[in-house]
Design an enzyme around this catalytic site. Sequence first.
Site: not given
Ligand code: NAD
Length: 419
Positions: A104
């Site tokens: 990471k």
């Molecule tokens: P992103 O930035 O596209 O979206 C995050 C979303 O969560 C946004 O809508 C934001 O407004 C919302 N958010 C953030 N903090 C918040 C809170 N405290 N309360 C309510 N909403 C909140 O990010 P993403 O890529 O969707 O990632 C989200 C999670 O999934 C992270 O933990 C990331 O590590 C994990 N993840 C992502 C992927 C991927 O392929 N993108 C894969 C595995 C895990």
Amino acid sequence: MPATILESALSQFHSAADQINLSDQNRDYLTAFKTTFHTEFPVEMDDGSFRVFHGIRVHHNIARGPAKGGIRYDAAVTIEEVKALAMFMTWKCAVVGVPFGGAKGGVIVNPRELSTSELQNLTRRFTSELVPIIGPDQDIPAPDMGTNPQVMAWMMDTYSMARGYTIPGVVTGKPIALGGSEGRFEATGRGILYVLQEHLAAEGGVSGRTVSVQGFGNVGGVAAKLLQQAGATVTHVGDKDISLHRPGGIDATSAFVYTQAGGSLRDWNREFGHAEEVAPAEILTADVDVLVPAATESVLTEENAEDVRARLIVEGANGPTTPEADAIFQRRGITVIPDILANAGGVTVSYFEWVQGRQFLQWSEDEVNAHLRRIIAKAYREVTSRCPIGGEGCTQRQAANWIAIERVVEALTLRGIFP
Ligand code: NAD
């Protein structure tokens, strides 16, 4: 004080290690981090001045293959967080059987404060610093919070120029025109749909279930949209700015198209959705069949775990549940499909992208989705064969961790220690 995400990661690891009687030397090995790389580097700003930023890259374990994991741009990035997420990547790759180790990285920056050219300067300089430790056989970054396919394109170009020729396999999550994979953008949300379909197959499937989704970005937005399209009723969604409830169902597909085009969930709701605005806490405690925390870490804690009414939690985010909350869910008979299984769709399709990049091949989206479904379904069956649904005395998280740890230890044992 709630546990930090690294404390949660280590606590989950030690609990699983106790249950499979892991030796002390393997415990030491698996709680060690192979490479911890810090860099402080200058970036030219639009006004001609420069600012210094702090970047981190961690390789947790590479016994099963090259290191793999996202790059996060966020003001709250810490070394503890990056280490925890690198460790989760090791387990995630092992659980779904893709041949990578865990990594990471991140830069402490609020990307929304930078112009596009400043973001490009930052990405290129950070990538230059990373050149000695990344590469298609060494460590393959991908997008995470605050980074996207454009950032991956800049990383790929910077790395390639340092080597003197184009090396698409150095990153995944690239734009399709640069060797990105069909289906990669939706892969994590689609993996959530597939694992839920496996889980509910014997109980009538996803159709007709009520769902609450926290987070409306790449993971939560896609998951909400695909669950709606599969016949579920998405009664609650929320992001950082607004939390919504509509008993007859929120049109997540329309909301997702709107937000992906740059609009806010709040504006979409004012114009089209007309859902009731509720308190953010209600997204997690809504009276629904399935809760999908897909925003950020440590949101389900001992403070709110007793109030959760869903009987099934599918972890879209990494580390959304603290160990204390996990124990409460186990006592209350609430099933948690853990992050390292539920959100592994992203790294699985990243693996497909890496394979396609190395072979200069392009699969169709149908091919990608079919392979993804096969891998997620197999991993789900392996986890539930170790901890059957409704079985007492174990959780799916523990079973997933047992399998992951055993696979990494098997790789180490077969490789031996060099020299
Ligand atoms: P992103 O930035 O596209 O979206 C995050 C979303 O969560 C946004 O809508 C934001 O407004 C919302 N958010 C953030 N903090 C918040 C809170 N405290 N309360 C309510 N909403 C909140 O990010 P993403 O890529 O969707 O990632 C989200 C999670 O999934 C992270 O933990 C990331 O590590 C994990 N993840 C992502 C992927 C991927 O392929 N993108 C894969 C595995 C895990």
